[in-house]
Design a protein around this motif. Structure first.
Motif, PDB file in Angstrom:
ATOM      1  N   LEU A   1       0.826  -1.208   0.000  1.00  0.00           N
ATOM      2  CA  LEU A   1       0.000   0.000   0.000  1.00  0.00           C
ATOM      3  C   LEU A   1       0.859   1.256   0.000  1.00  0.00           C
ATOM      4  N   LEU A   2       1.966   1.210   0.718  1.00  0.00           N
ATOM      5  CA  LEU A   2       2.877   2.358   0.706  1.00  0.00           C
ATOM      6  C   LEU A   2       3.469   2.560  -0.687  1.00  0.00           C
ATOM      7  N   ALA A   3       3.860   1.464  -1.345  1.00  0.00           N
ATOM      8  CA  ALA A   3       4.378   1.569  -2.708  1.00  0.00           C
ATOM      9  C   ALA A   3       3.310   2.072  -3.667  1.00  0.00           C
ATOM     10  N   LEU A   4       2.058   1.641  -3.473  1.00  0.00           N
ATOM     11  CA  LEU A   4       0.969   2.131  -4.317  1.00  0.00           C
ATOM     12  C   LEU A   4       0.771   3.630  -4.136  1.00  0.00           C
ATOM     13  N   ALA A   5       0.896   4.099  -2.909  1.00  0.00           N
ATOM     14  CA  ALA A   5       0.775   5.536  -2.671  1.00  0.00           C
ATOM     15  C   ALA A   5       1.869   6.304  -3.399  1.00  0.00           C
ATOM     16  N   VAL A   6       3.078   5.748  -3.436  1.00  0.00           N
ATOM     17  CA  VAL A   6       4.171   6.401  -4.162  1.00  0.00           C
ATOM     18  C   VAL A   6       3.866   6.456  -5.658  1.00  0.00           C
ATOM     19  N   VAL A   7       3.346   5.347  -6.212  1.00  0.00           N
ATOM     20  CA  VAL A   7       3.011   5.322  -7.640  1.00  0.00           C
ATOM     21  C   VAL A   7       1.907   6.324  -7.945  1.00  0.00           C
ATOM     22  N   LEU A   8       0.896   6.393  -7.094  1.00  0.00           N
ATOM     23  CA  LEU A   8      -0.180   7.361  -7.317  1.00  0.00           C
ATOM     24  C   LEU A   8       0.326   8.795  -7.209  1.00  0.00           C
TER      25      LEU A   8
END
Length: 872
Positions: free
Chosen positions: A544-551
């Motif tokens: 989820l943290l990596a997804l936040a970075v991608v977003l």
């Protein structure tokens, strides 16, 4: 003339599709064909003598529908989204031959298809192993007293008393959970066979040529009459140039029935193998137990062997064929029934004289009220279950890498994943001391240390040069190359796998939490979930943290694109008013979104897939370590890890409910429908050729119905008032894909009287890149060729806007028309409101659309052959 409109994913009502005014209470559109679920509608004022009639085909209730009881059932289908994504991966393979009969198992596409089908079968096993863990491990094995069993709905307290509490008999009751789930899935799949059973009917749309009865011998002509010349043989049909031209593509009832039996039988065997393997390992059978146990083991092995072999045979890879199940399915069903029955008998028999008594391995009685009893807070989970879960996950990861490598670089790339799997097996045997000729493994070396090197060796296959295809020979426009470098099947199937793992871990954690009466399962608790579940929660939090970075990166790209679009709209020396500048800012937002989706979306997904692969590889190695991510009583940094793990597991526990809730909103809320529902409609468009337990494909019904309607109207006699001289097949968004599939299925004599309108079209930037075998640069021209008429024109017009996130030029030899949006920055012509920014909607209201439709209607009228001309 008839304009037949097919709407997109938002389930546009027929009145809106027909362009009827929304104000007031106008008469409702009248249904002229079809039923309440799918139907063809016309405006109430249209008549048979109108020069141009507009008709709307409504298919949205196949996936979204109104607020009915079926919406609950469809919302539960969203829980099967992992199966849907795995099934879509089969159709994302590059290099699929246009003629399915020419595909060989040893070819690049054949090997990839076999690996994908194996992966789909493993997903079924993952679901079964998860529910088996709930019924057999958490309930049947670890719940040993009334207090724990009383937290389960139903009268299950009898498992802690008397005859049922002895030996492994409670495990036999726990098997009811996975077997019941398989029965429900089988029933749901059986009920949805009506989609695959839909076959087009009408002139020229028969699926299979009817057998002609042998004609009676012609009478001998009189001597004075010359014999009649034999009729000229019909020319053979041309070779297909696109897999969508296969007449059996949308009719796979027989294939679905056979593969469903295979999946259900394999799932039942895997469910039985979990408790059976534990009992046989802890208590080796002798006497009567051996007489029952070893034939049961043989039946389980036979089912798995048949499944692996059958997935590569035409019996399951071809959609053509009758519906009967055949000897393969009957064999699997019989062996699976025997295996389950044998397992139940073994579990019900008393403990044997050899091995460890099973009662000593289970948690002691009374732990719920007195956790301080010795052995209560120790890990007393089902022996071997953690091992099964961890190795199943690592095997699926290697299988995904093999799928991506073969799809990208051909069979040569299979060497790296196969070598990694072989080295992993040899390494395990070495560490466990099963290779006497070799010296003993170093003492610090453990099994989990072999996982990451094995994945790294397998990943070499993903880095090999891509095997060129027909699309690579010709120059490609920007952003139209194959998605993810040809690794699309692995990326899509991997997304389904990650979602399946998340749902499985969430279910196990949620049940453990309820059985512990709120005690944190990762701490001091009496019912302990499998160790891989705890690592999954930690990995989910990091993901989820990596997804936040991608977003966040996507937001940065969006702002940069918006500034570029605004600079193009506003010249340096401008005299625009503040109102016009504000309107330019509004337009630049949609233009930036248009470029973000068409040029960067696939790249962002690929970057996140790389991060996910690394995270999953590390997680598989950690799960094999059989150690927790933190101590039972953590301190300092370990306490932070425990909090993150618990938060991730708690979120996973509610993930299935969240997915189902979103699924319900997809069916009831138009805003959610236009965003989240896109993934659902793209996934359920493709037939269930790889995973039979996935939700049904709406195109299995929509495409044959459109074929039947078009052919039926065009084949009417000239004296019939319902006859149409020509049809403008008008598709919006996902409707463009449905219309393309319909056109490629129609015979030539009907296609020559059809003109194709596509708008909001994603055939190049999304479908063409993700599904290159159907809409790639070398396959999309087949659609243009199918619409090329004897007069020499190509009956295809594509409309697009630079404010439409999904609408792009097609560049396949047809006519592309750019639609201005908005029509102006300020009101004009006496209007007081600003012209709307329509982006992805309202194409038929545009002036460019109206002019093109009038031109096409004149062309079609001139091109209609007289009844004496034989065409097609």
């Amino acid at each position: 003339m008839l304009e037949l409109r097919v709407h997109g994913v938002s389930n546009t009502p027929p009145a809106q599709t027909l362009g009827m005014p929304p104000d007031g209470e106008p008469p409702q559109p009248r249904r002229v064909a079809g039923g309440t679920v799918t139907g063809f509608y016309r405006a109430p004022g249209s008549g048979a003598d109108d020069p141009l009639v507009v008709e709307a085909y409504s298919w949205g209730q196949l996936t979204s529908g109104a607020r009915t009881a079926r919406d609950v059932e469809r919302a539960l289908w969203t829980l099967l989204l992992p199966f849907t994504l795995a099934n879509v991966a089969l159709h994302a393979r590059p290099g699929i031959p246009a003629d399915p009969d020419r595909e060989r198992w040893a070819s690049r596409s054949g090997v990839t298809a076999w690996l994908i089908r194996l992966f789909c079968l493993s997903l079924t096993c993952t679901m079964v192993v998860t529910v088996t863990g709930v019924g057999v491990d958490l309930v049947g094995w670890q719940c040993v007293d009334d207090a724990c069993l009383g937290r389960i709905p139903g009268p299950w307290e009898f498992l802690s008393h008397g005859w049922w509490s002895e030996g492994a008999r409670a495990l036999a009751v726990g098997l009811l959970a996975p077997l019941g789930l398989l029965a429900v899935l089988g029933l749901v799949t059986w009920r949805t066979y009506q989609y695959e059973a839909e076959i087009p009917t009408g002139p020229g749309t028969a699926l299979f040529p009817r057998r002609r009865a042998p004609a009676a011998p012609a009478p001998t002509p009189p001597v004075h009459q010359p014999p009649l010349a034999p009729p000229e043989p019909e020319p053979p049909p041309p070779d297909p140039t696109n897999p969508l031209q296969d007449p059996t593509f949308w009719c796979g009832e027989g294939q679905l029935r056979r593969s469903a039996v295979l999946h259900l039988g394999t799932g039942a065997v895997v469910a039985a193998a979990v408790p059976l393997g534990t009992v046989l390992a802890m208590d080796p059978p002798r006497g009567v137990r051996a007489v029952v146990a070893w034939p049961t083991v043989a039946a389980c092995g036979a089912v798995l062997l048949i499944a692996v072999v059958a997935l590569s045979r035409p019996y399951l890879t071809r959609r053509v064929g009758p519906a009967p199940l055949g000897r393969w399915s009957a064999t699997v069903a019989a062996l699976a029934t025997a295996a389950v029955a044998g397992t139940v008998v073994v579990l019900l028999l008393p403990d044997g004289p050899a091995g460890v008594p099973l009662a000593q391995l289970r948690p002691p009685v009374g732990c719920t009220h007195e956790p301080g009893v010795p052995g209560c807070l120790a890990d007393r989970s089902l022996p071997g279950y953690d091992w099964i879960v961890a190795w199943l996950g690592l095997g699926q990861l290697l299988l995904l890498i093999a799928i991506g490598a073969v799809a990208r670089s051909g069979r040569r790339a299979l060497v790296a994943p196969a070598a990694a799997a072989l080295l992993l097996v040899v390494g395990v045997c070495w560490v466990d001391g099963w290779l006497p000729p070799l010296p003993d493994a170093p003492e610090p070396l453990e099994l989990w240390m072999l996982a990451v090197p094995a994945v790294a060796v397998a990943a070499v296959g993903l880095a090999l040069p891509r095997t060129p295809t027909a699309a690579d020979v010709q120059p490609l426009p920007p952003h139209t190359d194959v998605a993810w470098g040809g690794r699309g099947p692995a990326v899509i199937a991997g997304a389904g796998w990650v979602l399946c793992i998340a749902n499985s871990a969430g279910l196990l954690y949620w049940v453990s939490d309820r059985l512990n009466n709120g005690a944190t399962p990762s701490g001091r608790s009496t019912v302990i979930p499998p160790i891989p579940v705890l690592w999954t929660g930690l990995a989910f939090a990091v993901a989820l943290l990596a997804l936040a970075v991608v977003l966040a990166w996507a937001g940065v790209l969006f702002q940069r694109l918006r500034r570029e679009a605004y600079a193009d709209l506003v010249p340096p020396e401008h005299d625009l008013s503040l109102h016009d500048l504000r309107r330019c800012r509004d337009v630049s937002v949609f233009q930036a979104l248009h470029r973000l989706v068409g040029e960067y979306a696939i790249r962002l997904v690929g970057g996140y897939a790389v991060v996910g692969t690394v995270l999953v590889a590390v997680g598989c190695a950690a799960a094999l370590s059989h150690t927790r991510p933190h101590p039972v009583d953590p301190t300092d940094a370990a306490a932070v890890v425990k909090v993150v793990t618990d938060v991730g597991d708690s979120m996973l526990g509610w993930l299935p409910a969240l997915v189902a809730a979103i699924g319900a909103l997809v069916y009831r809320n138009d805003t959610v429908r236009r965003t989240v529902g896109v993934i659902w409609d793209v996934g359920t468009f493709w037939p269930r050729a790889a995973h039979p337990l996935a939700p049904p494909s709406y195109a299995e019904r929509a495409v044959p119905e459109l074929q039947t309607r078009i052919a039926g109207l065009l084949a009417l006699t000239e004296h019939d008032s319902r006859r149409m001289d020509g049809i403008i097949l008008s598709g919006h968004s996902q409707g463009t894909v449905i219309c393309a599939a319909v056109i490629l299925q129609l015979p030539a004599r009907w296609r020559w009287r059809i003109w194709y309108f596509s708008y909001g079209c994603q055939l190049t930037r999304l479908y063409g890149r993700v599904f290159p075998a159907y809409f790639g640069p070398d396959r999309l021209p087949a659609l243009a060729e199918a619409l090329t008429t004897p007069p020499g024109w190509t009956g295809w017009t594509n409309f697009w806007r630079d404010t439409d996130p999904l609408g792009w030029p097609v560049n396949a030899g047809e006519r592309d028309l750019a639609v201005q949006d908005p029509e102006a920055l300020h009101p004009s012509g006496g209007e007081v409101a600003d012209p709307p920014i329509r982006n992805h909607s309202g194409y038929p209201d545009a002036a460019e659309f109206q002019r093109e439709r009038a031109r096409v209607a004149r062309l079609l009228r001139r091109g209609v052959p007289s009844p004496r001309q034989g065409v097609g």
